[in-house]
Design a protein around this motif. Sequence first.
Motif, PDB file in Angstrom:
ATOM      1  N   LEU A 175      -5.199  14.903  -8.301  1.00  0.00           N
ATOM      2  CA  LEU A 175      -6.534  15.496  -8.183  1.00  0.00           C
ATOM      3  C   LEU A 175      -6.426  16.934  -7.699  1.00  0.00           C
ATOM      4  O   LEU A 175      -7.075  17.837  -8.236  1.00  0.00           O
ATOM      5  CB  LEU A 175      -7.379  14.648  -7.212  1.00  0.00           C
ATOM      6  CG  LEU A 175      -8.837  15.032  -7.027  1.00  0.00           C
ATOM      7  CD1 LEU A 175      -9.578  14.970  -8.345  1.00  0.00           C
ATOM      8  CD2 LEU A 175      -9.518  14.110  -6.021  1.00  0.00           C
TER       9      LEU A 175
ATOM     10  N   ILE B  64     -16.393   0.424  -0.038  1.00  0.00           N
ATOM     11  CA  ILE B  64     -15.301   0.566   0.944  1.00  0.00           C
ATOM     12  C   ILE B  64     -15.498  -0.430   2.083  1.00  0.00           C
ATOM     13  O   ILE B  64     -14.556  -1.094   2.524  1.00  0.00           O
ATOM     14  CB  ILE B  64     -15.239   2.017   1.463  1.00  0.00           C
ATOM     15  CG1 ILE B  64     -14.774   2.938   0.325  1.00  0.00           C
ATOM     16  CG2 ILE B  64     -14.287   2.128   2.649  1.00  0.00           C
ATOM     17  CD1 ILE B  64     -14.913   4.413   0.631  1.00  0.00           C
TER      18      ILE B  64
ATOM     19  N   THR C 270     -10.961   3.100  -2.954  1.00  0.00           N
ATOM     20  CA  THR C 270     -11.034   4.564  -2.848  1.00  0.00           C
ATOM     21  C   THR C 270     -10.191   5.199  -3.942  1.00  0.00           C
ATOM     22  O   THR C 270     -10.615   6.162  -4.596  1.00  0.00           O
ATOM     23  CB  THR C 270     -10.509   5.020  -1.477  1.00  0.00           C
ATOM     24  OG1 THR C 270     -11.096   4.197  -0.478  1.00  0.00           O
ATOM     25  CG2 THR C 270     -10.846   6.457  -1.219  1.00  0.00           C
TER      26      THR C 270
ATOM     27  N   THR D 246      -9.942  13.882   1.885  1.00  0.00           N
ATOM     28  CA  THR D 246     -10.399  14.351   0.578  1.00  0.00           C
ATOM     29  C   THR D 246     -11.726  15.081   0.707  1.00  0.00           C
ATOM     30  O   THR D 246     -11.910  16.170   0.168  1.00  0.00           O
ATOM     31  CB  THR D 246     -10.608  13.160  -0.371  1.00  0.00           C
ATOM     32  OG1 THR D 246      -9.561  12.259  -0.171  1.00  0.00           O
ATOM     33  CG2 THR D 246     -10.677  13.627  -1.797  1.00  0.00           C
TER      34      THR D 246
ATOM     35  N   ILE E 144      -3.170   5.858  -2.106  1.00  0.00           N
ATOM     36  CA  ILE E 144      -3.921   6.871  -2.838  1.00  0.00           C
ATOM     37  C   ILE E 144      -3.225   8.229  -2.803  1.00  0.00           C
ATOM     38  O   ILE E 144      -3.754   9.202  -3.301  1.00  0.00           O
ATOM     39  CB  ILE E 144      -5.365   6.984  -2.319  1.00  0.00           C
ATOM     40  CG1 ILE E 144      -5.375   7.326  -0.840  1.00  0.00           C
ATOM     41  CG2 ILE E 144      -6.133   5.706  -2.595  1.00  0.00           C
ATOM     42  CD1 ILE E 144      -6.756   7.612  -0.329  1.00  0.00           C
TER      43      ILE E 144
ATOM     44  N   ARG F  10     -13.007  -3.506   3.271  1.00  0.00           N
ATOM     45  CA  ARG F  10     -12.423  -3.553   4.609  1.00  0.00           C
ATOM     46  C   ARG F  10     -12.839  -4.823   5.328  1.00  0.00           C
ATOM     47  O   ARG F  10     -12.236  -5.186   6.345  1.00  0.00           O
ATOM     48  CB  ARG F  10     -12.844  -2.323   5.413  1.00  0.00           C
ATOM     49  CG  ARG F  10     -12.374  -1.042   4.751  1.00  0.00           C
ATOM     50  CD  ARG F  10     -12.576   0.150   5.621  1.00  0.00           C
ATOM     51  NE  ARG F  10     -11.756   0.050   6.824  1.00  0.00           N
ATOM     52  CZ  ARG F  10     -11.854   0.901   7.846  1.00  0.00           C
ATOM     53  NH1 ARG F  10     -12.734   1.866   7.813  1.00  0.00           N
ATOM     54  NH2 ARG F  10     -11.070   0.761   8.897  1.00  0.00           N
TER      55      ARG F  10
ATOM     56  N   LEU G 255      -4.271  11.616  -5.051  1.00  0.00           N
ATOM     57  CA  LEU G 255      -4.732  12.823  -4.352  1.00  0.00           C
ATOM     58  C   LEU G 255      -3.940  14.040  -4.820  1.00  0.00           C
ATOM     59  O   LEU G 255      -4.510  15.120  -5.010  1.00  0.00           O
ATOM     60  CB  LEU G 255      -4.583  12.645  -2.836  1.00  0.00           C
ATOM     61  CG  LEU G 255      -5.662  11.801  -2.168  1.00  0.00           C
ATOM     62  CD1 LEU G 255      -5.378  11.645  -0.680  1.00  0.00           C
ATOM     63  CD2 LEU G 255      -7.038  12.433  -2.364  1.00  0.00           C
TER      64      LEU G 255
ATOM     65  N   ARG H  36       0.818  -1.193   0.000  1.00  0.00           N
ATOM     66  CA  ARG H  36       0.000   0.000   0.000  1.00  0.00           C
ATOM     67  C   ARG H  36       0.862   1.259   0.000  1.00  0.00           C
ATOM     68  O   ARG H  36       0.491   2.278  -0.544  1.00  0.00           O
ATOM     69  CB  ARG H  36      -0.919  -0.013   1.225  1.00  0.00           C
ATOM     70  CG  ARG H  36      -2.359   0.260   0.862  1.00  0.00           C
ATOM     71  CD  ARG H  36      -3.202   0.243   2.098  1.00  0.00           C
ATOM     72  NE  ARG H  36      -4.102  -0.903   2.096  1.00  0.00           N
ATOM     73  CZ  ARG H  36      -4.712  -1.340   3.182  1.00  0.00           C
ATOM     74  NH1 ARG H  36      -4.480  -0.776   4.345  1.00  0.00           N
ATOM     75  NH2 ARG H  36      -5.526  -2.348   3.118  1.00  0.00           N
ATOM     76  N   GLY H  37       2.008   1.126   0.636  1.00  0.00           N
ATOM     77  CA  GLY H  37       2.930   2.254   0.648  1.00  0.00           C
ATOM     78  C   GLY H  37       3.328   2.647  -0.765  1.00  0.00           C
ATOM     79  O   GLY H  37       3.527   3.818  -1.067  1.00  0.00           O
TER      80      GLY H  37
ATOM     81  N   ALA I 160      -7.553   8.978   4.519  1.00  0.00           N
ATOM     82  CA  ALA I 160      -7.322   9.715   3.283  1.00  0.00           C
ATOM     83  C   ALA I 160      -8.647  10.150   2.668  1.00  0.00           C
ATOM     84  O   ALA I 160      -8.780  11.269   2.165  1.00  0.00           O
ATOM     85  CB  ALA I 160      -6.545   8.847   2.305  1.00  0.00           C
ATOM     86  N   PHE I 161      -9.619   9.258   2.730  1.00  0.00           N
ATOM     87  CA  PHE I 161     -10.917   9.574   2.141  1.00  0.00           C
ATOM     88  C   PHE I 161     -11.556  10.757   2.859  1.00  0.00           C
ATOM     89  O   PHE I 161     -12.032  11.697   2.237  1.00  0.00           O
ATOM     90  CB  PHE I 161     -11.815   8.338   2.211  1.00  0.00           C
ATOM     91  CG  PHE I 161     -13.039   8.446   1.373  1.00  0.00           C
ATOM     92  CD1 PHE I 161     -14.285   8.494   1.954  1.00  0.00           C
ATOM     93  CD2 PHE I 161     -12.948   8.535  -0.014  1.00  0.00           C
ATOM     94  CE1 PHE I 161     -15.415   8.596   1.178  1.00  0.00           C
ATOM     95  CE2 PHE I 161     -14.061   8.651  -0.780  1.00  0.00           C
ATOM     96  CZ  PHE I 161     -15.306   8.681  -0.194  1.00  0.00           C
TER      97      PHE I 161
ATOM     98  N   LYS J 119      -5.827   3.652   6.970  1.00  0.00           N
ATOM     99  CA  LYS J 119      -5.181   4.655   6.135  1.00  0.00           C
ATOM    100  C   LYS J 119      -6.139   5.148   5.037  1.00  0.00           C
ATOM    101  O   LYS J 119      -6.238   6.340   4.778  1.00  0.00           O
ATOM    102  CB  LYS J 119      -3.937   4.034   5.509  1.00  0.00           C
ATOM    103  CG  LYS J 119      -3.017   5.067   4.918  1.00  0.00           C
ATOM    104  CD  LYS J 119      -1.712   4.430   4.556  1.00  0.00           C
ATOM    105  CE  LYS J 119      -0.853   5.429   3.802  1.00  0.00           C
ATOM    106  NZ  LYS J 119       0.359   4.814   3.299  1.00  0.00           N
ATOM    107  N   ILE J 120      -6.846   4.167   4.495  1.00  0.00           N
ATOM    108  CA  ILE J 120      -7.769   4.509   3.414  1.00  0.00           C
ATOM    109  C   ILE J 120      -8.825   5.489   3.907  1.00  0.00           C
ATOM    110  O   ILE J 120      -9.053   6.529   3.301  1.00  0.00           O
ATOM    111  CB  ILE J 120      -8.458   3.228   2.885  1.00  0.00           C
ATOM    112  CG1 ILE J 120      -7.417   2.305   2.307  1.00  0.00           C
ATOM    113  CG2 ILE J 120      -9.514   3.579   1.863  1.00  0.00           C
ATOM    114  CD1 ILE J 120      -7.958   1.003   1.848  1.00  0.00           C
TER     115      ILE J 120
ATOM    116  N   LEU K  43     -11.432   7.655  -6.833  1.00  0.00           N
ATOM    117  CA  LEU K  43     -10.802   8.969  -7.012  1.00  0.00           C
ATOM    118  C   LEU K  43     -10.201   9.081  -8.407  1.00  0.00           C
ATOM    119  O   LEU K  43     -10.189  10.165  -9.009  1.00  0.00           O
ATOM    120  CB  LEU K  43      -9.719   9.176  -5.949  1.00  0.00           C
ATOM    121  CG  LEU K  43     -10.221   9.430  -4.529  1.00  0.00           C
ATOM    122  CD1 LEU K  43      -9.055   9.492  -3.554  1.00  0.00           C
ATOM    123  CD2 LEU K  43     -11.023  10.724  -4.461  1.00  0.00           C
TER     124      LEU K  43
ATOM    125  N   SER L 297      -6.396   0.483  -3.805  1.00  0.00           N
ATOM    126  CA  SER L 297      -7.620   0.550  -3.003  1.00  0.00           C
ATOM    127  C   SER L 297      -8.797   0.979  -3.867  1.00  0.00           C
ATOM    128  O   SER L 297      -8.628   1.627  -4.904  1.00  0.00           O
ATOM    129  CB  SER L 297      -7.439   1.548  -1.865  1.00  0.00           C
ATOM    130  OG  SER L 297      -7.386   2.854  -2.397  1.00  0.00           O
TER     131      SER L 297
ATOM    132  N   ALA M 216     -20.334   4.007  -2.794  1.00  0.00           N
ATOM    133  CA  ALA M 216     -18.970   4.186  -2.277  1.00  0.00           C
ATOM    134  C   ALA M 216     -18.848   3.568  -0.887  1.00  0.00           C
ATOM    135  O   ALA M 216     -17.889   2.827  -0.608  1.00  0.00           O
ATOM    136  CB  ALA M 216     -18.613   5.665  -2.249  1.00  0.00           C
TER     137      ALA M 216
END
Lengths: 328, 394
Positions: free
Chosen positions: A30, A194, A281, B10, A23, A198, A27, A18-19, B6-7, B2-3, A285, A279, A190
Amino acid sequence: MSATETGNAVPVRSEARRGLTGIGPILVILAVFLAAIAVRQPEFYDPPSLLAFLKRAAPLVILAAGQYFVIVAGDFDLSVGSLVTAEVVIAARLIDGDPALTWPVIAVMAGFGLMVGLVNGLITTMLRVPSFITTLGMYLILVGAVYTWTGGSPRGALSEEFRMLGRRGIEGVPYLQQLPYAVLVLAGVAVFAITLMRADFGKVLLAIGDNPRAAALSGARVARARTVAFVLSGLFAAIAAVLLGGFGGVSFQVGAGLEFTAITAVMLGGVVLGGGAGSVTGAMLGALTLEILFTLLNLLGVSGALKSAVQGLIIIAAVAVGNIRRRS
Amino acid sequence: MKISTAFAATIAAVTLLTAAGCSSDIPQTNPSASKGAGTGEQSKFFVQADYDREIALRKVTPTGPSDKPWEQALDPKLVDTAKYKKAGPYHLCFSNAGVGNPWRQVGFKNMQAEVALHPEIKTFTVADAESKDDKQISDITDLLGKGCDALIVSPNTTATLTPAVEQACAKVPVIVFDRGVNTQCAVTFINPIGGYAFGADGAEFLTQKMKSGGKVLALRILPGVDVLETRWAAAKVIFDKSGVDVAGVEFTDGDPAKTKSIVTNYIQRFGNIDAIWMDAGATAVAAAEAFEDAGKPIPPINGEDQQDFLKMWQDKKLTAIAPTYPTFQWRTPVIAALRILGGQQVASPWKLPQPTITDANLSQYVQPNMPPLHYAMCGCTMLPGYPANWGGKS
């Protein structure tokens, strides 16, 4: 039990991944686009115009979320564009302007989306046909079937009630003026996506995309999870079809090219081709960023014809950058 | 974790930006000050002489029964057909380019109903080329082996189908309609006035309804198709002459959702758009809806004779016009074939009138019982099987 196992086994790896594919980058991109729009067209940020933008972007964001499930498990779904067209054409033919049929037909559309996804999933997992081929075949089948069924041009009409979902919203909301239904649907989808990612299901899906054999050996039901991913993609395509049909009305072109736009969005969102990292998300995005980019190009007076060229550049760049970052 | 962080970030960022954008009282740059893209280069399909002829033909009074425009002709030059005279019953054949859009579907229904009116046509054989040149070429060869007394051809493309039509001319009387071919061998070629007249009708109306310097957005389906290129070419000539500002010329692929997005973007970019010109009416409703959804009045617009647009025009009292490419032209080839086989003279070329729907005659073309994509200028309301065969409710 298997859930606990995968729950323990996967995060170590996916946390590390993930690192690399989080996202963060999307970001930043965006934010850059948003800033560019703020300079070029400040009134874009008026709540009504922002919501109008979200309304237009909602179908693509939903499609990207659906495509994410499939891609992160290591597959592709090329059938979503033609599925959207088929759904809208079927809806118009069945409703034929009759408001009373609105909700039953929406149920039929959801059922059809689930069924197409299920067939895609079963053929891919049970018959071991690569998903690229399965869904390419499904794409052609749907195009041909719709053409044959309609004789080449859509018939019937969508009711105003049906079109409300993609076109209108709750009026008189203070400060926002109108809260589009499409934005509410998008928010619901959404949250659902999500939450799914998870939950244990999401962790299993990531593990499968990362290494299907290892996932199977650690007890994950690989075939079932991959099939569910296709089913979700089909369902999300049906939801997108309801919104797109509502927004624009019946046409044969409504879904054309959407599969590639959705895949571009997912790539842009930092999801690794071949699965295992990224992800949902990020994928959503990515779709939002793509729509912002298209809006920006228009504001800058760049011809609409460049849209597909831009998309092509993004797909190549996203995959290349992802590979470089993973190697280093 | 983390997700979700961040969401949330945003969302917060977007909210902040929203709030910031809203609370600013700085005078914004006036978007309507920006200049449009103009009309660009003239189409390579543009032929001045054809343009002049079509513009003039619009004012010609047609000969023939005024209640049956599909039997009328403009400036007809009659040709002798005595050598084709033959006793009935007849075997009539039709090589169709395809039924791939609502216009062709309505037209083909018209033709089938016209055939049903004539008992002397014993057999009517149709080959559908599904919009493929190669299939139409082999279709024509096949039909020639089936003993047709006359062959009607609606060519898929002009140049490619020319040799096939020439081959057919050697065996049977041929009637070509809609799109043309590069040969004079057919007994007659039937079509309405044409694309220049269509494009000019819309563009002239819009320039009259706009103030000078107003912004017009031109929406085209796709480039490179002669019948559509001529429509835009004529509009370009008129816009260039009139001094309106063409904000942009965009291709919609005939997709309503895409059309709506394009129009929405232009409204945002220019503040407002003062007129919409379209080369075909299929997405006119979507273009108009973009203004509704943006909370703006629908500006002067041209559509076509499809029911969804006519109904919206009537309900919302639009400032609109609908040039047509009438589907009643699908009746004419059958009539022509029977006249040829009967040895009567026919007009060659057979130029049909191309009526325009305006506020004055709108009410006679709005048919709430017909499907939204039905073309009103079908000349089909008195035909057997109407309205059910056209998808309407009686």
